[in-house]
Structures are given as C-alpha cells and as structure tokens.
Design a protein around this motif. Structure first.
Motif, PDB file in Angstrom:
ATOM      1  N   SER A 368       0.854  -1.186   0.000  1.00  0.00           N
ATOM      2  CA  SER A 368       0.000   0.000   0.000  1.00  0.00           C
ATOM      3  C   SER A 368       0.890   1.237   0.000  1.00  0.00           C
ATOM      4  O   SER A 368       1.948   1.244   0.635  1.00  0.00           O
ATOM      5  CB  SER A 368      -0.926   0.015   1.218  1.00  0.00           C
ATOM      6  N   SER A 369       0.484   2.253  -0.720  1.00  0.00           N
ATOM      7  CA  SER A 369       1.301   3.471  -0.789  1.00  0.00           C
ATOM      8  C   SER A 369       0.407   4.690  -0.911  1.00  0.00           C
ATOM      9  O   SER A 369      -0.682   4.642  -1.489  1.00  0.00           O
ATOM     10  CB  SER A 369       2.263   3.408  -1.979  1.00  0.00           C
ATOM     11  N   ILE A 370       0.889   5.790  -0.338  1.00  0.00           N
ATOM     12  CA  ILE A 370       0.227   7.090  -0.419  1.00  0.00           C
ATOM     13  C   ILE A 370       1.288   8.122  -0.772  1.00  0.00           C
ATOM     14  O   ILE A 370       2.371   8.142  -0.169  1.00  0.00           O
ATOM     15  CB  ILE A 370      -0.458   7.467   0.906  1.00  0.00           C
ATOM     16  N   ASN A 371       0.988   8.971  -1.734  1.00  0.00           N
ATOM     17  CA  ASN A 371       1.918  10.023  -2.139  1.00  0.00           C
ATOM     18  C   ASN A 371       1.161  11.355  -2.217  1.00  0.00           C
ATOM     19  O   ASN A 371       0.096  11.447  -2.826  1.00  0.00           O
ATOM     20  CB  ASN A 371       2.553   9.716  -3.494  1.00  0.00           C
ATOM     21  N   TYR A 372       1.752  12.354  -1.565  1.00  0.00           N
ATOM     22  CA  TYR A 372       1.183  13.707  -1.594  1.00  0.00           C
ATOM     23  C   TYR A 372       2.154  14.624  -2.322  1.00  0.00           C
ATOM     24  O   TYR A 372       3.343  14.664  -2.014  1.00  0.00           O
ATOM     25  CB  TYR A 372       0.942  14.209  -0.174  1.00  0.00           C
ATOM     26  N   LYS A 373       1.635  15.374  -3.300  1.00  0.00           N
ATOM     27  CA  LYS A 373       2.452  16.296  -4.077  1.00  0.00           C
ATOM     28  C   LYS A 373       1.851  17.691  -4.000  1.00  0.00           C
ATOM     29  O   LYS A 373       0.659  17.878  -4.261  1.00  0.00           O
ATOM     30  CB  LYS A 373       2.527  15.848  -5.539  1.00  0.00           C
ATOM     31  N   LYS A 374       2.694  18.661  -3.642  1.00  0.00           N
ATOM     32  CA  LYS A 374       2.239  20.052  -3.565  1.00  0.00           C
ATOM     33  C   LYS A 374       3.105  20.918  -4.463  1.00  0.00           C
ATOM     34  O   LYS A 374       4.332  20.854  -4.411  1.00  0.00           O
ATOM     35  CB  LYS A 374       2.312  20.572  -2.126  1.00  0.00           C
ATOM     36  N   THR A 375       2.464  21.712  -5.292  1.00  0.00           N
ATOM     37  CA  THR A 375       3.140  22.729  -6.080  1.00  0.00           C
ATOM     38  C   THR A 375       2.712  24.097  -5.560  1.00  0.00           C
ATOM     39  O   THR A 375       1.780  24.204  -4.752  1.00  0.00           O
ATOM     40  CB  THR A 375       2.812  22.588  -7.565  1.00  0.00           C
ATOM     41  N   PHE A 376       3.391  25.142  -6.052  1.00  0.00           N
ATOM     42  CA  PHE A 376       3.162  26.472  -5.499  1.00  0.00           C
ATOM     43  C   PHE A 376       2.853  27.448  -6.635  1.00  0.00           C
ATOM     44  O   PHE A 376       3.465  27.390  -7.709  1.00  0.00           O
ATOM     45  CB  PHE A 376       4.392  26.940  -4.723  1.00  0.00           C
ATOM     46  N   SER A 379       5.404  29.564  -9.278  1.00  0.00           N
ATOM     47  CA  SER A 379       6.776  29.063  -9.247  1.00  0.00           C
ATOM     48  C   SER A 379       6.766  27.569  -9.550  1.00  0.00           C
ATOM     49  O   SER A 379       5.714  26.941  -9.634  1.00  0.00           O
ATOM     50  CB  SER A 379       7.410  29.303  -7.867  1.00  0.00           C
ATOM     51  N   LYS A 380       7.973  27.019  -9.711  1.00  0.00           N
ATOM     52  CA  LYS A 380       8.108  25.590  -9.953  1.00  0.00           C
ATOM     53  C   LYS A 380       8.571  24.845  -8.704  1.00  0.00           C
ATOM     54  O   LYS A 380       9.113  23.754  -8.787  1.00  0.00           O
ATOM     55  CB  LYS A 380       9.097  25.344 -11.104  1.00  0.00           C
ATOM     56  N   ARG A 381       8.309  25.436  -7.547  1.00  0.00           N
ATOM     57  CA  ARG A 381       8.601  24.730  -6.308  1.00  0.00           C
ATOM     58  C   ARG A 381       7.703  23.499  -6.196  1.00  0.00           C
ATOM     59  O   ARG A 381       6.549  23.514  -6.636  1.00  0.00           O
ATOM     60  CB  ARG A 381       8.384  25.642  -5.099  1.00  0.00           C
ATOM     61  N   GLU A 382       8.252  22.453  -5.591  1.00  0.00           N
ATOM     62  CA  GLU A 382       7.489  21.209  -5.501  1.00  0.00           C
ATOM     63  C   GLU A 382       7.874  20.453  -4.235  1.00  0.00           C
ATOM     64  O   GLU A 382       9.060  20.357  -3.887  1.00  0.00           O
ATOM     65  CB  GLU A 382       7.762  20.344  -6.732  1.00  0.00           C
ATOM     66  N   PHE A 383       6.874  19.922  -3.540  1.00  0.00           N
ATOM     67  CA  PHE A 383       7.098  19.123  -2.339  1.00  0.00           C
ATOM     68  C   PHE A 383       6.373  17.788  -2.506  1.00  0.00           C
ATOM     69  O   PHE A 383       5.213  17.747  -2.905  1.00  0.00           O
ATOM     70  CB  PHE A 383       6.570  19.854  -1.102  1.00  0.00           C
ATOM     71  N   ASN A 384       7.091  16.676  -2.221  1.00  0.00           N
ATOM     72  CA  ASN A 384       6.517  15.333  -2.312  1.00  0.00           C
ATOM     73  C   ASN A 384       6.714  14.605  -0.990  1.00  0.00           C
ATOM     74  O   ASN A 384       7.812  14.628  -0.417  1.00  0.00           O
ATOM     75  CB  ASN A 384       7.182  14.529  -3.432  1.00  0.00           C
ATOM     76  N   LEU A 385       5.671  13.929  -0.541  1.00  0.00           N
ATOM     77  CA  LEU A 385       5.740  13.107   0.667  1.00  0.00           C
ATOM     78  C   LEU A 385       5.183  11.728   0.326  1.00  0.00           C
ATOM     79  O   LEU A 385       4.069  11.609  -0.194  1.00  0.00           O
ATOM     80  CB  LEU A 385       4.929  13.743   1.797  1.00  0.00           C
ATOM     81  N   THR A 386       5.976  10.676   0.615  1.00  0.00           N
ATOM     82  CA  THR A 386       5.594   9.307   0.254  1.00  0.00           C
ATOM     83  C   THR A 386       5.621   8.411   1.483  1.00  0.00           C
ATOM     84  O   THR A 386       6.566   8.468   2.280  1.00  0.00           O
ATOM     85  CB  THR A 386       6.560   8.740  -0.807  1.00  0.00           C
ATOM     86  N   PHE A 387       4.591   7.596   1.594  1.00  0.00           N
ATOM     87  CA  PHE A 387       4.564   6.531   2.598  1.00  0.00           C
ATOM     88  C   PHE A 387       4.235   5.222   1.885  1.00  0.00           C
ATOM     89  O   PHE A 387       3.287   5.153   1.106  1.00  0.00           O
ATOM     90  CB  PHE A 387       3.522   6.792   3.683  1.00  0.00           C
ATOM     91  N   LYS A 388       5.034   4.183   2.148  1.00  0.00           N
ATOM     92  CA  LYS A 388       4.813   2.890   1.501  1.00  0.00           C
ATOM     93  C   LYS A 388       5.044   1.765   2.503  1.00  0.00           C
ATOM     94  O   LYS A 388       6.003   1.797   3.280  1.00  0.00           O
ATOM     95  CB  LYS A 388       5.750   2.726   0.297  1.00  0.00           C
ATOM     96  N   TYR A 389       4.151   0.779   2.472  1.00  0.00           N
ATOM     97  CA  TYR A 389       4.272  -0.385   3.350  1.00  0.00           C
ATOM     98  C   TYR A 389       4.145  -1.652   2.499  1.00  0.00           C
ATOM     99  O   TYR A 389       3.229  -1.762   1.676  1.00  0.00           O
ATOM    100  CB  TYR A 389       3.195  -0.394   4.430  1.00  0.00           C
ATOM    101  N   ILE A 390       5.068  -2.585   2.702  1.00  0.00           N
ATOM    102  CA  ILE A 390       5.091  -3.831   1.924  1.00  0.00           C
ATOM    103  C   ILE A 390       5.210  -5.010   2.887  1.00  0.00           C
ATOM    104  O   ILE A 390       6.060  -5.010   3.783  1.00  0.00           O
ATOM    105  CB  ILE A 390       6.279  -3.859   0.940  1.00  0.00           C
ATOM    106  N   PHE A 391       4.352  -5.999   2.704  1.00  0.00           N
ATOM    107  CA  PHE A 391       4.469  -7.255   3.457  1.00  0.00           C
ATOM    108  C   PHE A 391       4.556  -8.409   2.465  1.00  0.00           C
ATOM    109  O   PHE A 391       3.766  -8.506   1.522  1.00  0.00           O
ATOM    110  CB  PHE A 391       3.273  -7.477   4.380  1.00  0.00           C
TER     111      PHE A 391
END
Length: 795
Positions: A368-376, A379-391
């Motif tokens: 399972s994975s969740i990714n959050y992407k924010k732009t501004f 401008s071309k500023r960019e922030f990415n946050l990723t969480f991933k879990y594997i079993f």
C-alpha cells in the motif's frame, strides 16, 4: 478515440538558452465552444522526448514552458475529434513568448494532404545521465517477463540463471517508479522472472546517480516505470499471450479520468513452466594425482501460476495539491521438479546416484502506498511526501529422495522447509526550490525500515524416523534500518551546467542466528557525494562529466549459513560476516544528435573496496561449497557506445557495445583470488516497417569470455526475432516472437584450482521460446512511424 495532431514548431538555433511560453486556446471549430481537458504535448526533436505535457483549462486555454534554441513539434488530442496538421513558419525563430491564438478543432475525420507528423518515441532515448528504453517499441518484449525485457536493454545483461548485471557488475539497485516495490520483494532474480512485461512502460538506466537517489547499488540504478495513463475518459489496454514452453497469460491496464479524479488499475495472471538442464564435471586432485571424479547431470522443470492486481487513484484536490493512493496484491504458486544424476568414477568403476527433488513455492504479497504532491502558485517549487508499506510471505517446501542405481533399496529420504516473512516501511520527503530558471536546490529525508524472519530446517529419515540435521536448522532474524538526508544545488551558466550534492546515510543492521547464537551487527555512518558538469557545445553536441560514491550491502540470503538443498554435493551457503562494498565511480559522456539518430559514448572508471565474490571451496569429502567473501578491491575501466539511427523511413537500427577491463585483488585463507580480465558485450537490433500495418525485428546478442578469480566464464550469444501486425482497424496488435532461436544462450564456466577443476554448462528457465501475443487498445491510438519526413534520411 480519434487524434488531432497539429502545430509544428521548429525552433531555430539560439545561442543563449532561455525559457519561453507558448500559449493558445482549443475550441470547437463549428460552435466556438472551448474544449476543456484536451491533452497538449510538446516533443523535443530529434529523439521525441516529452518536453511538456498538460491539459487545457476549463476555458480551453493552455500555456507550455519550453526552452529556446531547440526543435519541437506539438500535438493536441481530444476525444471525438478528427485530425489535421498545421505548419506555421511564423514561429521561426522562437526567441520570445508566443500566443498561437484560438485553434479550432473539427469533429469527424479530416483528410490530410500535408506532411504527416507522427508522435512516436524512439525505442531508445539517450540523455547524458541516463538511458530510457521504451518497452513497447521492442517487438520481442511482447508477452515476456521483466527479466526478458531487461535483457534487451543496453548496458544490462541477464544470464540464463536470471542473474542481472550492469556493465559487468551485479551491484545494481532495481526500483519501481523510483522507489522499492512489493513486485520485487521476493528477491530481484525470482521477482523479475515472475513480473509480466505488459505492465511496464519504460526502463531507465542510471549509471551514475545523483545524491537524490539512495546510495544502494554500486553499478547504478535500473528504474522500471509502470504504465499509467492520464488521458480524459475511460481508456487502457488488454493483453493475451500464449507460448511454448508453457507461457500463457492475460493482463489489463486501465484508466478512468473525470474532473478531479483519475482511477487506475493493473492486472495480470500467467502460467509459466520452463525446462532447464545443467551438466558439470568435478575433478579432485592431490598434487598432480586425480583422487576422485564425478559428473552431475540435472534436468528440471520450474514454474507455476501467479498473478497480481493493483488499484489506485489520483485526486487533484486543487491546482496545487495532488494525492495518490494505491494497493497492490500479488500471489504465486510454483511447482518445481528436478532430477539430479551423479556418476562417480574411482578409476576403475562407475557408480550412479539419482536424487529426485519435488519442491513447492508459495508467495503472498501486499503493498500500500500514499503520495502527496504540492506545487506552489507562480513558481516551480514542488514538495513530495511518500509513505509505503510492503508485506511479503514466502514458503518453500521440498521432498528429496536419493538412491543408488536405477531404483536402489533403502533410499535416502529428506525434507526441507524454508519460510520467510518480510516487511518494508518507507517514509520519504523531497523538496525542490528553483530560485530562477538557472538555479535550484533540492533536499530530502528518507527512512527505510526492513525486517525479515527466516526459518530453515532440513530433516532426514533415520531408522524410519525424521530427524532434524543440526547443520541445517536455524532462524535468521534480520533487521535493516537506513536513515538518509540529502542536499543538491544546481546552476546553469549559459551553456555550462553544474550540479553537486551530498547524501548522508546512517545504517543500522543486525543479522542474528537465533539457535546458533551468531550475531552480526553493522552500524555505520557514510557520506555519498555526487557531482555533474555538463557543457552544451551546440544543440547537437553535449558533454558531461560525473562522479558519485555508492555502496552495495550484501543481500540477506548471503548472510544465511545455509541455502538451497537441491544439490548437497555443491551447496551454496552464506557468510554472516559479510560487509558492504563501497564504490567511487567517475564517468565522462559525449552525446550527439544526428539528422537520423543519436550517438552516446561513455568512458567510465569504478574503484570498489570490500568486493563481494562468490568462491568455490573444495572439501575433503569430495564435495564443494559456494561461499561469498569480501576481497580487497576491484578497479574497472570501460568504454561504452550506444547508437540509434533511422537511415530510411522503414528501417530503425539500435546498437550497444561495452568494452571493459576489471582487476580484482584479494585472498582467502591463503588462496590468491586476484584476476585481470578484458571482455566485452554487445547487441544490435534492426526493425523493419512493412507498410502501415506490420513490422519485423531481429536482435543479436554476444557476451565475450572473461576471467574470474577462480577460472573463466565462456562466451555466450543469442538471436531473437519478432513480427507484428495491426488488427481490429489499428486498435490491436498481434505479435509473434522467438527468443534464442538457435538455443545458444547457455552459461558455461570453468573452475581451475590447484586441487579442484570443474567445467559446467547451465540453462535454467531461459531456453528457446515462442510467444504469440495480442494487445488491444481501448480509446487509445497507437503512436508509430517516423517523426518528420524532413527529419529523416533518404527513402
């Protein structure tokens, strides 16, 4: 879906590269209504890499940011509208912002008499820091596995046993969409042979990665990009394949986009069963006298049924916030049968021993994975946050029966069990901040937490009772926590570009054998600098010099002091005391765009300490073990050249050749394990277009012989061929391919030690095969053909 291909933008030479904006508005030509969510794409010539991709706004308007001084063509696509071509010489030269104005699109089909523009990507796209292999452009990939596809990628080799190397080195990090994935959690070799190629869009080979990538993989990174469409509405593709030996499967790749949401799903199921064989001679000496000798003849069949399904969605919360979530489920069950025949020769008599192996492998995986992407805004500023879990859970059960002669009395009965539970948790944050069009910084944090519980036992029947063998009975508890931070700065000085970065990683690793009490703690802090200098001589010629420091941690199975028990006379065991390899890599590349193709040449040097080498150790009882050890160092030098050309509209040629030298120094228990080898590998592929509906492709591979620390690996070659035919009015493609037509892809090795000599040939699961596949596209058009007639060679 019908495509509208229009807007030809040829940008003339402009000595100082700058960013310009192309704007316009898509409307319905008949009623003047705006066309929202139409797809706008600009491609850079000559290799048709995507320079801009986006959608029109609610009012049909769009803005594309492009770099001046380069050549482009553009395309707009909208469901239900016909096709037309517009050439506009007024756009030359483009050295300032330009507004195309309103562009009227007509529904229905429009006959074209103008020059045809076809937005097809090349099979290979070259960039100075990586090579991109577009999977669908290689006909021989249809219906095959990820391992088969990777074996077609320049710089990459997958041998008949499934072992993957990059420029001759096995220290390769494999990622899915830039991150670890449950599709690979069963171990790269096995997982790549199970993964269906139909879900793969392209493969990136990064030989000298920057600090933004994790430091694992001394030879570089292979990044597998999965298919995921962003077109409006419901679209996708379906695949069916059948082949011999048994290779049968079905798959789909679907997308549904509506307003702020894009839903996607991938599915695949296959049944594969591959034959394999091996033959080796084993001679043991005392001085110059042969004291014992035997041969090993192995015949096996491996494979079974497996499948996966993935569901996910992209939620455009607003213009500056995107949330993506997905879940992947995978199951597999293999049935492996092998017969191993030993013939012992004592100088006078020959004795035959037969060992029959019946093994079952089962695997379950969830990711399972969740990714959050924010732009501004603005401008071309960019922030990415990723969480991933594997079993991942694996279970291997095997029954062994061994007897003397054809069917001797009192057979030896053995049983093995190998269970493995693995969890992976990834948390990663990345931030990009451009100060202007020429300067930017990147920074990020990463935590990768991994735990493995592995239980291995072997039992043997003694006096009618199953008794556990103490040498093959233990539990491995493995924990690996890697914490990382990186910072990169980049600036462009007219034609020169400089990027420098530093990555810091804290490794906390513990491998404990709970029954025997062996414990291996590794806690170390390492810095991994990287830098890249690029110089654009002109728009056709570019130069780059790069440096990076990387490492390769030992795979956990190499720490386990026991392994597969199929052949107890030649067993592979692990070394709990293994340490990581560290590599300093330097590379200089030259990239040239020609009228008909692309040429990339690279000179590289890698210095590695703590080299992990698998060595053969003869025993007094007439058996051998394969054991990994850390040697002193390796110095590797190489020259690689890649060339793609389209001399005629109907002919595409791709070639790759790599010359290298590797010097290894080190010893183990007084045995000198130094080696010096010169070798090369290469491939050439030609694709012929036969009219509008069919293509034929042929590929030849060759790996030259090379020396090892204890002997030699002999040469290997193969020949592949494939043909495709468009069906169902261009919505489907039927492909017939044959891999290793002459059945020559076999691994042949020689071991030459003072007291032991061996010769072997193996062909595990990668023998000659035939595959017939059908791919059907739903609301998608097939991009094929050439760029511009004027951009190609003669007819």
């Amino acid at each position: 879906m019908r495509k509208l291909l229009f807007i030809l933008l040829l940008l003339s030479q402009y000595t100082i590269a700058q960013e310009v904006t192309i704007s316009g508005k898509a409307i319905d030509k008949e009623n003047g209504e705006p066309l929202p969510f139409a797809t706008v794409i600009f491609y850079q010539l000559p290799d048709t890499t995507t320079a801009f991709a986006g959608l029109t706004e609610d009012d049909g308007s769009f803005k594309a940011q492009l770099t001046s001084g380069k050549n482009y063509f553009g395309a707009i696509e909208y469901i239900g509208y016909g096709s037309m071509l517009i050439t506009n010489d007024e756009l030359r030269p483009l050295n300032q912002n330009f507004n195309i104005g309103e562009i009227g699109l007509s529904s229905g089909t429009i006959s074209l008499d103008a020059v045809e523009v076809r937005a097809e990507k090349s099979q290979m796209e070259f960039e100075l820091d990586k090579r991109v292999f577009n999977v669908g452009k290689d006909l021989t990939n249809a219906g095959n596995t990820a391992a088969d596809i990777l074996d077609r990628v320049p710089s990459v080799n997958v041998d008949p046993e499934g072992n993957l190397t990059l420029r001759g080195s096995s220290g390769v990090q494999i990622l899915i969409d830039g991150k670890p994935s449950g599709l690979l959690s069963s171990g790269d070799t096995e997982a790549l042979m199970r993964m269906q190629g139909d879900i793969i869009d392209k493969i990136e080979v990064i030989t000298n990665p920057s600090a933004r990538y994790e430091a694992e993989g001394e030879a570089g990174i292979i990044n597998i990009i999965m298919k995921k469409n962003q077109e409006k509405g419901f679209n996708g593709s379906f695949g069916l394949n059948t082949g011999a030996p048994h290779n049968h499967g079905a798959s789909y790749n679907l997308n549904y986009r509506k307003k702020d949401f894009n839903f996607f799903s991938n599915f695949g199921i296959d049944y594969r069963r591959s034959p394999g064989y091996g033959f080796s001679t084993q001679d043991f000496f005392e001085g110059n006298n042969l004291i014992s000798s035997y041969t090993v003849d192995t015949d096996q069949k491996r494979g079974g049924i497996g499948g996966y399904v993935q569901f996910g969605t992209d939620w455009n919360i607003n213009d500056y916030n995107l949330l993506t979530g997905s879940v992947l489920l995978r199951r597999g069950r293999d049935k492996n049968i092998a017969t191993v025949i030993y013939e012992d020769f004592d100088g006078l008599n020959t004795e035959k021993t037969i060992r029959v192996v019946d093994e079952t492998e089962e695997e379950r995986n969830i990711e399972s994975s969740i990714n959050y992407k924010k732009t501004f805004e603005g401008s071309k500023r960019e922030f990415n946050l990723t969480f991933k879990y594997i079993f991942d859970k694996e279970l291997e059960l095997a029954d062994y029966e061994q007897f003397i002669g054809n069917r001797g009395e009192n057979p030896l009965i053995q049983y093995s069990s190998n269970t493995e539970d693995e969890t992976n948790t990834l948390i990663q944050a990345d931030y990009v901040h451009p100060f202007n069009k020429d300067s930017k910084i990147e920074t990020g944090l990463r935590a990768a937490l991994r735990t493995i519980d592995n239980v291995f036992t072997v039992e043997e029947q003694q006096n009618g009772v199953m008794v556990t063998l103490p040498d093959f009975d233990d539990n491995l508890a493995y924990q690996e926590n890697i914490y990382a931070a990186y910072f990169i700065g980049a600036h462009k000085f007219n034609r020169m570009s400089l990027q420098a970065g530093l990555r810091a990683e804290l490794s906390d690793i513990n491998a404990q054998l709970q029954k025997s009490g062996q414990n291996n703690d590794q806690n170390y802090f390492s810095l991994f600098p990287s830098s890249t200098f690029s110089y654009e001589l002109n728009k056709e010629n570019q130069l780059q010099v790069s440096y990076s420091r990387r490492l390769s941690r030992p795979y956990f199975r190499r720490l386990l002091p026991f392994s597969n028990f199929n052949n107890p006379r030649n067993n592979s065991i692990g070394n709990p005391g293994l340490r990581p390899e560290f590599t300093n890599s330097t590379e200089m590349g030259y990239l040239r765009y020609t009228q008909n193709g692309t040429f990339l040449s690279s000179v590289y040097y890698r210095h590695t300490t703590g080299v992990i080498e698998q060595i053969v150790i003869p025993s007094d009882d007439g058996t051998t073990i394969r054991y990994p050890v850390n040697l002193a160092q390796r110095n590797a030098y190489g020259l690689e050249m890649n060339y793609t050309t389209n001399p005629y509209k109907w002919l595409d040629i791709t070639s790759d050749i790599n010359f290298y030298r590797a010097l290894v120094s080190g010893s183990f228990e007084g045995q000198d394990l130094s080696s010096d080898t010169y070798s090369m590998n290469g491939r050439i592929s030609s694709k012929f277009t036969m009219g509008e509906l069919s293509q034929i492709q042929v590929t030849y591979d060759y790996d030259a012989p090379r020396n090892t620390t204890q002997g030699r690996v002999l040469s290997m070659s193969s020949f592949d061929a494939a043909g495709s035919l468009d069906v169902f009015k261009g919505k489907g493609t039927l492909t017939l391919s044959v891999r290793d037509l002459f059945n020559t892809r076999k691994r042949r090795t020689v071991t030459d030690l003072p007291d032991f000599k061996s010769e072997s040939v193996f062909q595990w699961r990668r023998a000659r095969s035939f595959v017939l596949s059908l791919n059907y596209r739903l609301n998608q058009e097939k991009h094929r053909g050439d760029l511009l007639d004027g951009e190609r060679g003669g007819e």
